[in-house]
Design a protein around this motif. Structure first.
Motif, PDB file in Angstrom:
ATOM      1  N   LYS A 259       0.823  -1.213   0.000  1.00  0.00           N
ATOM      2  CA  LYS A 259       0.000   0.000   0.000  1.00  0.00           C
ATOM      3  C   LYS A 259       0.856   1.263   0.000  1.00  0.00           C
ATOM      4  O   LYS A 259       0.597   2.191  -0.766  1.00  0.00           O
TER       5      LYS A 259
ATOM      6  N   ASN B 210      -5.310  -1.409  -2.028  1.00  0.00           N
ATOM      7  CA  ASN B 210      -5.867  -0.055  -2.021  1.00  0.00           C
ATOM      8  C   ASN B 210      -6.860   0.190  -0.894  1.00  0.00           C
ATOM      9  O   ASN B 210      -7.820   0.924  -1.060  1.00  0.00           O
TER      10      ASN B 210
ATOM     11  N   THR C  13      -0.948  -4.950  -5.599  1.00  0.00           N
ATOM     12  CA  THR C  13      -1.620  -3.714  -5.202  1.00  0.00           C
ATOM     13  C   THR C  13      -2.525  -3.988  -4.010  1.00  0.00           C
ATOM     14  O   THR C  13      -3.108  -5.071  -3.879  1.00  0.00           O
TER      15      THR C  13
END
Length: 142
Positions: A85, A134, A132
């Motif tokens: 993150k 998020n 990833t």
């Protein structure tokens, strides 16, 4: 099986952009609603679109629940999600270097986190896997 809630804060204007990507126009969403009467998701999307269009700087929390089965979340897994993150590594090998760990070890952990729905892996150049994450908050009921 454990239910884990992943929560992110987004601005109203970003929510409107998501809805535009999904439906193109608010008029198109209204047409869809006419043919799919009673669909609560469409009604909620229209309500959100109208509200956040009028209040673009207001934040909202969005979340999703994942049900994990085959993963023990320990210090390394939480550290991986935190680094993904905040450092936004461009590959799994870059993530392994940040942790001073073998790429194969981190690759296995990343694949398991992705399989359980806790992170996403995007394709990068030269067959790179880009992890990833998020979300801003993780809730785990006890």
């Amino acid at each position: 099986m454990t239910a884990i809630r992943l929560i992110k804060k987004i601005k109203g204007k970003d929510k409107v952009k998501e809805l535009e990507n999904q439906y193109k126009t608010i008029e198109n969403l209204k047409k869809i609603m006419e043919t799919d009467e009673g669909n609560m998701l469409h009604e909620l999307d229209l309500e959100n679109w109208e509200y956040y269009f009028a209040n673009p700087e207001e934040y909202l929390e969005e979340g999703k629940t994942v049900f994990v089965e085959k993963i023990n979340l320990g210090e390394l897994e939480f550290e991986l999600m935190h680094l993904i993150k905040n450092k936004k590594p461009k590959s799994v090998s870059e993530l392994a270097k940040l942790l001073n760990k073998k790429t194969s070890t981190i690759s296995n952990k990343v694949n398991l986190l992705e399989k359980e729905g806790l992170i996403e892996i995007k394709s990068g150049t030269k067959n790179r896997k880009i992890p990833t994450f998020n979300y801003d908050k993780i809730e785990i009921p006890i």
